[in-house]
Design a protein around this motif. Structure first.
Motif, PDB file in Angstrom:
ATOM      1  N   ALA A 104      26.966  30.432 -10.664  1.00 25.92           N
ATOM      2  CA  ALA A 104      26.393  30.844 -11.951  1.00 25.92           C
ATOM      3  C   ALA A 104      26.223  32.366 -12.076  1.00 25.92           C
ATOM      4  O   ALA A 104      25.399  32.840 -12.866  1.00 25.92           O
ATOM      5  N   HIS A 105      26.998  33.104 -11.313  1.00 28.61           N
ATOM      6  CA  HIS A 105      27.028  34.562 -11.500  1.00 28.61           C
ATOM      7  C   HIS A 105      28.281  35.114 -10.836  1.00 28.61           C
ATOM      8  O   HIS A 105      28.303  35.349  -9.632  1.00 28.61           O
ATOM      9  N   VAL A 106      29.340  35.287 -11.615  1.00 25.42           N
ATOM     10  CA  VAL A 106      30.581  35.846 -11.055  1.00 25.42           C
ATOM     11  C   VAL A 106      31.152  36.910 -11.989  1.00 25.42           C
ATOM     12  O   VAL A 106      30.740  37.055 -13.145  1.00 25.42           O
ATOM     13  N   HIS A 107      32.135  37.629 -11.429  1.00 23.81           N
ATOM     14  CA  HIS A 107      32.931  38.593 -12.195  1.00 23.81           C
ATOM     15  C   HIS A 107      34.385  38.387 -11.781  1.00 23.81           C
ATOM     16  O   HIS A 107      34.796  38.836 -10.711  1.00 23.81           O
ATOM     17  N   MET A 108      35.140  37.668 -12.612  1.00 24.20           N
ATOM     18  CA  MET A 108      36.506  37.289 -12.221  1.00 24.20           C
ATOM     19  C   MET A 108      37.427  38.495 -12.066  1.00 24.20           C
ATOM     20  O   MET A 108      38.452  38.399 -11.402  1.00 24.20           O
ATOM     21  N   ASN A 119      30.775  33.544 -15.864  1.00 27.33           N
ATOM     22  CA  ASN A 119      31.222  34.927 -15.701  1.00 27.33           C
ATOM     23  C   ASN A 119      30.365  35.815 -16.603  1.00 27.33           C
ATOM     24  O   ASN A 119      30.504  35.799 -17.823  1.00 27.33           O
ATOM     25  N   VAL A 120      29.461  36.576 -15.987  1.00 25.11           N
ATOM     26  CA  VAL A 120      28.441  37.247 -16.790  1.00 25.11           C
ATOM     27  C   VAL A 120      28.795  38.662 -17.241  1.00 25.11           C
ATOM     28  O   VAL A 120      28.048  39.221 -18.060  1.00 25.11           O
ATOM     29  N   SER A 121      29.859  39.242 -16.743  1.00 21.72           N
ATOM     30  CA  SER A 121      30.315  40.507 -17.331  1.00 21.72           C
ATOM     31  C   SER A 121      31.718  40.797 -16.851  1.00 21.72           C
ATOM     32  O   SER A 121      32.013  40.737 -15.662  1.00 21.72           O
ATOM     33  N   PHE A 138      24.668  35.895 -23.585  1.00 18.84           N
ATOM     34  CA  PHE A 138      24.572  37.361 -23.537  1.00 18.84           C
ATOM     35  C   PHE A 138      24.031  37.727 -22.159  1.00 18.84           C
ATOM     36  O   PHE A 138      23.035  37.145 -21.716  1.00 18.84           O
ATOM     37  N   LYS A 139      24.674  38.676 -21.506  1.00 16.19           N
ATOM     38  CA  LYS A 139      24.131  39.207 -20.254  1.00 16.19           C
ATOM     39  C   LYS A 139      23.391  40.492 -20.594  1.00 16.19           C
ATOM     40  O   LYS A 139      23.964  41.416 -21.167  1.00 16.19           O
ATOM     41  N   VAL A 140      22.123  40.533 -20.235  1.00 18.01           N
ATOM     42  CA  VAL A 140      21.286  41.672 -20.599  1.00 18.01           C
ATOM     43  C   VAL A 140      20.731  42.314 -19.327  1.00 18.01           C
ATOM     44  O   VAL A 140      20.117  41.634 -18.494  1.00 18.01           O
ATOM     45  N   VAL A 161      19.334  36.322 -13.465  1.00 17.70           N
ATOM     46  CA  VAL A 161      20.496  36.100 -12.602  1.00 17.70           C
ATOM     47  C   VAL A 161      20.558  37.049 -11.398  1.00 17.70           C
ATOM     48  O   VAL A 161      21.630  37.389 -10.914  1.00 17.70           O
ATOM     49  N   HIS A 162      19.400  37.455 -10.917  1.00 19.30           N
ATOM     50  CA  HIS A 162      19.268  38.124  -9.621  1.00 19.30           C
ATOM     51  C   HIS A 162      17.934  37.723  -9.005  1.00 19.30           C
ATOM     52  O   HIS A 162      17.089  37.127  -9.673  1.00 19.30           O
ATOM     53  N   GLY A 163      17.751  38.131  -7.732  1.00 17.84           N
ATOM     54  CA  GLY A 163      16.518  37.795  -7.023  1.00 17.84           C
ATOM     55  C   GLY A 163      15.348  38.683  -7.413  1.00 17.84           C
ATOM     56  O   GLY A 163      15.498  39.660  -8.145  1.00 17.84           O
ATOM     57  N   THR A 175      26.610  34.152  -6.934  1.00 19.14           N
ATOM     58  CA  THR A 175      26.941  35.109  -5.872  1.00 19.14           C
ATOM     59  C   THR A 175      27.103  36.542  -6.351  1.00 19.14           C
ATOM     60  O   THR A 175      27.109  37.457  -5.538  1.00 19.14           O
ATOM     61  N   ASP A 176      27.277  36.746  -7.667  1.00 17.93           N
ATOM     62  CA  ASP A 176      27.689  38.059  -8.186  1.00 17.93           C
ATOM     63  C   ASP A 176      29.041  38.451  -7.578  1.00 17.93           C
ATOM     64  O   ASP A 176      29.325  39.631  -7.337  1.00 17.93           O
ATOM     65  N   ALA A 177      29.863  37.452  -7.338  1.00 19.02           N
ATOM     66  CA  ALA A 177      31.108  37.643  -6.598  1.00 19.02           C
ATOM     67  C   ALA A 177      31.967  38.748  -7.179  1.00 19.02           C
ATOM     68  O   ALA A 177      32.126  38.866  -8.384  1.00 19.02           O
TER      69      ALA A 177
HETATM   70 ZN   LIG Z   1      26.786  40.699 -11.638  1.00 19.93          ZN
END
Ligand SMILES: [Zn+2]
Length: 463
Positions: free
Chosen positions: A87-91, A125-127, A192-194, A250-252, A361-363
């Motif tokens: 639930a947090h990637v950047h392809m 994919n959040v951004s 929306f990713k803010v 979407v982060h710790g 993962t913010d992969a």
């Molecule tokens: Zn990210």
């Protein structure tokens, strides 16, 4: 797609099937005699069959019969879990800073396979580059791109000089944010990713988003029923994220929660979910020990080999470190070392307080060892190390991920009627969570693929 339009299109285009979001998935699959861990958190079902038809789970039960011509997979002694959700990637993120455009293209083109190879069948994919990511989603939905199911939203909302503004498109004021929101809504955005973080720790390196801009985004999101995924790190920002009606943070959380602070109860009461991206902080400093100095066969099946070769070169790594320090503009490695125990503790506290916690993962972000696909099983393991049971961590990686995206009626569990994304494992993940890396078969959109089909294929030069 409406049924009528669908039939007309079938006649016009002579399509082999027309199951809406399931292009190409018309055959039946029967998996027999498995131990099913369905993602709901219920006890495993032992010795059941799973029948898959038209991209969906048609039936689960003992001794099901296969339709003629269907594929049968003997699952005796094996385990089935839902496809994993990140639930947090950047392809389109390249993992490192120093790639040539051609090398970056090779990494990005491999990313969808890297996720599927590691059992990740859905991503948020959040951004990413706006035009590119919406086209990727279209290609995935039309069956032109073999990729995890993509839920996407263009670039992050961040103010001028805010965190992430180096990617371009920073917003001058609230009006600019509203105009951006309207553009994304017209493209059918999934959220929306803010970004409201002003830099890691108490650094204040970056411009924090104004109250004004936050509330303008919150209003237009609410009016259009668009989820908000908020990038926040510290306690104050977490409170702001709740105030702007975020769907998920979407982060710790880097701060210890002081006695009397109500953040976790506020998150529960306001249905704000939590994607702590714990492997991200770990990846600043190290990789999953399963990667064994980047020589693990599963890692080599996930990542182009030229990149792993680069990463094993001390000079290359030193330059990565230098560039990351420049972007973070604060002593980020020491910060991670200090904060990781707090981040970990807050995962368990949130979970115990009743917050829906999901894996992400913010992969791909260039922070160290932030591998697409490969790091999701690591994130799951870190949840167990934080104190969740393997069952709770599996639910976090499946059903809870679907809840964050808002697709839990279709995805995230293995139940009759749901879309058929599931994994067949050789060993019991409840016995040892590392067994979620032991994938034999990926059933994706109703079709069964041997895992090896998604493995990275070295080029002729061995890269
Ligand atoms: Zn990210």
């Amino acid at each position: 797609m409406k049924k009528f339009t669908c039939i007309i299109l079938m006649l016009l285009l002579w399509l082999p099937g027309c199951s809406g979001d399931q292009p190409g998935a018309s055959s039946e699959v029967l998996i027999t005699d498995v131990i099913l861990i369905d993602g709901t958190g219920s006890d495993p079902q032992v010795g059941v069959d799973i029948r898959i038809a038209d991209g969906r789970i048609a039936e689960i039960g003992p001794d099901l019969s296969a339709a003629s011509g269907s594929e049968t997979i003997d699952g005796s002694g094996k385990y089935v879990i839902p496809g994993l959700i990140d639930a947090h990637v950047h392809m389109d993120a390249p993992i490192v800073f120093q790639l040539t455009p051609e090398e970056k293209t090779r990494v990005v083109e491999n990313n969808p396979r890297a996720f599927l190879y590691n059992g990740v069948t859905t991503v948020l994919n959040v951004s990413s580059d706006v035009d590119w990511i919406f086209e990727q989603r279209q290609a995935e939905r039309e069956g032109r791109l073999l990729s995890p199911r993509l839920y996407v939203m263009g670039r992050s909302f961040t103010p001028v000089d805010g965190w992430g503004s180096r990617h371009g498109g920073a917003l001058a004021d609230a009006d600019a944010a509203v105009a951006r929101a309207q553009d994304y809504i017209s493209r059918g955005t999934d959220g929306f990713k803010v970004i409201i973080e002003d830099g890691l720790g108490a650094s204040g390196t970056y411009m924090r988003m104004s109250e004004d801009m936050m509330m303008a985004i919150s209003r237009i999101a609410w009016e259009n029923d668009v989820p908000i995924y908020t990038h926040a790190i510290n306690l104050d920002e977490f409170h702001s994220a709740v105030a702007m009606s975020s769907t998920a943070i979407v982060h710790g959380l880097e701060d210890p929660i002081p006695p009397g602070d109500t953040i976790l109860q506020d998150m529960v009461e306001n249905n704000v979910m939590f994607v702590p991206t714990h492997s991200l902080w770990e990846a600043f400093l190290r990789h999953d020990e399963a990667a064994a100095d980047l020589n693990d066969p599963i890692l080599r099946g996930s990542v182009p080999h030229f990149l792993l070769d680069y990463m094993q070169d001390p000079e290359y790594r030193a330059e990565e470190t230098r560039r990351f320090l420049a972007v973070a503009d604060m002593p980020v490695y020491q910060w991670a070392e200090d904060k990781i125990p707090i981040f970990s503790e807050n995962i368990l506290k949130a979970h115990q307080a009743g917050v829906i916690v999901a894996t992400g993962t913010d992969a791909g972000g260039p922070v160290g060892f932030n591998f697409q696909g490969y790091n999701l099983p690591w994130e799951v393991k870190l949840f167990v190390q934080a104190g969740m049971t393997p069952m709770e961590a599996l639910v976090a990686a499946t059903r809870n991920g679907a809840m964050v995206i808002g697709v839990e009626d279709q995805l995230g569990t293995v139940e009759a009627g749901k879309l058929a994304d599931l994994l067949i494992l050789s060993d019991d993940p409840l016995d040892d969570i590392e067994n979620i890396r032991k994938i034999e078969t990926v059933v994706y959109k109703g079709k069964a693929y041997p895992r090896s089909e998604f493995a990275y294929q070295p080029t002729e030069t061995g890269e």
